[in-house]
Enzyme design. Structure first.
Site, PDB file in Angstrom:
ATOM      1  N   GLN A 182       0.841  -1.190   0.000  1.00 27.50           N
ATOM      2  CA  GLN A 182       0.000   0.000   0.000  1.00 27.50           C
ATOM      3  C   GLN A 182       0.887   1.256   0.000  1.00 27.50           C
ATOM      4  O   GLN A 182       2.085   1.183   0.245  1.00 27.50           O
ATOM      5  CB  GLN A 182      -0.931  -0.054   1.223  1.00 27.50           C
ATOM      6  CG  GLN A 182      -1.968   1.015   1.298  1.00 27.50           C
ATOM      7  CD  GLN A 182      -1.542   2.161   2.182  1.00 27.50           C
ATOM      8  OE1 GLN A 182      -0.541   2.081   2.902  1.00 27.50           O
ATOM      9  NE2 GLN A 182      -2.287   3.256   2.135  1.00 27.50           N
ATOM     10  N   VAL A 184       1.918   3.714   1.743  1.00 28.22           N
ATOM     11  CA  VAL A 184       2.907   4.142   2.729  1.00 28.22           C
ATOM     12  C   VAL A 184       3.638   2.975   3.400  1.00 28.22           C
ATOM     13  O   VAL A 184       4.331   3.161   4.394  1.00 28.22           O
ATOM     14  CB  VAL A 184       2.261   5.036   3.820  1.00 28.22           C
ATOM     15  CG1 VAL A 184       1.702   6.303   3.207  1.00 28.22           C
ATOM     16  CG2 VAL A 184       1.180   4.276   4.587  1.00 28.22           C
ATOM     17  N   LYS A 185       3.499   1.779   2.827  1.00 26.37           N
ATOM     18  CA  LYS A 185       4.201   0.639   3.398  1.00 26.37           C
ATOM     19  C   LYS A 185       5.694   0.692   3.045  1.00 26.37           C
ATOM     20  O   LYS A 185       6.137   1.527   2.269  1.00 26.37           O
ATOM     21  CB  LYS A 185       3.575  -0.673   2.900  1.00 26.37           C
ATOM     22  CG  LYS A 185       2.165  -0.915   3.396  1.00 26.37           C
ATOM     23  CD  LYS A 185       2.108  -1.013   4.916  1.00 26.37           C
ATOM     24  CE  LYS A 185       0.770  -1.557   5.428  1.00 26.37           C
ATOM     25  NZ  LYS A 185      -0.371  -0.686   5.135  1.00 26.37           N
ATOM     26  N   ASN A 186       6.457  -0.238   3.604  1.00 23.87           N
ATOM     27  CA  ASN A 186       7.914  -0.211   3.404  1.00 23.87           C
ATOM     28  C   ASN A 186       8.308  -0.388   1.948  1.00 23.87           C
ATOM     29  O   ASN A 186       9.326   0.158   1.507  1.00 23.87           O
ATOM     30  CB  ASN A 186       8.573  -1.300   4.247  1.00 23.87           C
ATOM     31  CG  ASN A 186       8.485  -1.008   5.728  1.00 23.87           C
ATOM     32  OD1 ASN A 186       7.482  -0.467   6.201  1.00 23.87           O
ATOM     33  ND2 ASN A 186       9.523  -1.336   6.471  1.00 23.87           N
ATOM     34  N   LEU A 187       7.546  -1.161   1.210  1.00 21.43           N
ATOM     35  CA  LEU A 187       7.708  -1.259  -0.230  1.00 21.43           C
ATOM     36  C   LEU A 187       6.457  -0.630  -0.844  1.00 21.43           C
ATOM     37  O   LEU A 187       5.460  -1.299  -1.079  1.00 21.43           O
ATOM     38  CB  LEU A 187       7.881  -2.714  -0.684  1.00 21.43           C
ATOM     39  CG  LEU A 187       8.480  -2.943  -2.075  1.00 21.43           C
ATOM     40  CD1 LEU A 187       8.969  -4.387  -2.224  1.00 21.43           C
ATOM     41  CD2 LEU A 187       7.525  -2.616  -3.195  1.00 21.43           C
TER      42      LEU A 187
END
Length: 376
Positions: A182, A184-187
């Protein structure tokens, strides 16, 4: 300048290069980049299967739907789960006609194995383990409980892209692992997810159910010969699949994941060092030995969480809360009061800003503001 909770960082040039290939080829839907991303993800995680979807929520929904059907679970069979998660985790259980049974959490904010064990009944079929903030918690103990009681394990790894446990990506022990990419996730991508079944047959079923039950997707039909337009419809499915444009962003971001997570751990280390003098007023979240957390979140617990949040906002710092104890929602009120650790955490947890654009000075600004509030 305001310090936000999340701000994604993209390799813009490589993202545009990957997207340009989609546009030049004229293939922006499923296939092409989605297939490439699946292969790269399998290489990265060493998981046997990976199916790229439009969201991690779609992955969770497919997980429970397919496992219920594949193992002949009945309506109202039980899944032990955590109240400390985003609601999509537990909604997926309900959508499959199963019943969420809430076990409590420990000081890692993940499921407490002793509470999991205490909630097993003759109707229990599975355990949903959520790696909150990238933490593995006592995952290995939960794996053993599932093995002892012949329960299926679902790993919600929405926050765990790049997390390692004793040097390895966790999840080979699970029936299925779900990742989130998603915004703002790390990827980060625009929004998407990856569904990683242990069994190849379930992966095949997922690919059909995510394309309205059709047994040949448009990519495979593009090379199918004279009768490539013929297909059958084997399931009542949804349109859950991912597309090549968003997968292209994922492909551009994947090479940065480990380095990005290393910087997140550096940010967490700075927070630890700066806030440690307030250890009598702050409860820190335990990261167990052997866990190399992706550090999607940096969380603390304090007595007046809401007051601190207001104070930080007044100083242009914008933290968050992850999450409200799900048993406080009307949907899950039948379990209200059964998880005291989660209830306490829900009222005291605060997620401090955590993203790649933060500097040492930014972390220092946040930490000093926290200390000022606690000194009042």
């Amino acid at each position: 300048m305001a310090i936000q909770l999340f701000v994604p960082t993209f390799d813009v040039d490589n993202c545009l290069s990957e997207i340009k290939e989609c546009l030049e080829k004229g293939w922006t839907g499923m296939g092409f980049k989605t297939v490439e991303f699946e292969e790269k993800w399998k290489q990265y995680t060493s998981l046997p299967n990976a199916y790229y979807l439009g969201s991690a929520t779609a992955a969770l929904n497919l997980s429970f739907d397919i496992l219920k059907e594949g193992y002949d679970w009945k309506d109202d069979d039980e899944v032990i789960t955590t109240p400390m998660t985003f609601i999509s985790s537990n909604h997926a259980i309900l959508l499959a006609g199963l019943k969420p049974i809430f076990a409590d959490i420990d000081d890692t904010l993940c499921l407490a194995p002793e509470s999991v064990r205490a909630h097993i009944t003759d109707k229990t079929r599975a355990v949903l383990f959520v790696g909150l903030g990238g933490n593995t918690g006592r995952y290995e103990e939960v794996v053993k409980i599932c093995e002892e009681h012949n329960l299926k394990l679902i790993l919600d790894a929405a926050h765990m892209a790049g997390t390692r446990l004793r040097g390895e990506i966790p999840g080979k022990e699970a029936e299925v692992v779900n990742y989130s990419f998603q915004a703002v996730k790390n990827l980060p991508t625009a929004d998407s997810g990856m569904l990683c079944f242990k069994e190849a047959e379930f992966d095949k079923i997922a690919r059909r159910k995510a394309w309205l039950g059709i047994n040949k997707d448009t990519y495979s039909r593009s090379t199918g010969g004279n009768y490539k337009w013929r297909y059958d419809v084997e399931y009542v499915g949804n349109k859950y699949h991912g597309n090549s444009v968003v997968a292209a962003i994922g492909l551009a971001q994947l090479p940065h994941l480990d380095m990005d997570n290393a910087y997140r751990r550096q940010l967490a280390s700075w927070y630890d060092q700066m806030l440690m003098p307030c250890g009598d007023k702050i409860k820190f979240i335990t990261v167990p030995e052997g866990c190399e957390s992706a550090r999607h979140l940096y969380q603390i617990m304090i007595s007046d969480r809401d007051g601190l949040m207001t104070y930080l906002n007044e100083h242009d710092i914008y933290p968050g809360v992850h999450y409200v104890d799900n048993t406080q929602y009307r949907m899950y009120a039948y379990a209200a009061g059964t998880c005291p650790n989660a209830a306490y955490a829900s009222d005291h947890l605060l997620s401090l800003p955590m993203h790649l654009r933060l500097t040492y000075e930014d972390v220092s600004t946040v930490a000093e503001c926290v200390k000022e509030f606690l000194a009042k």
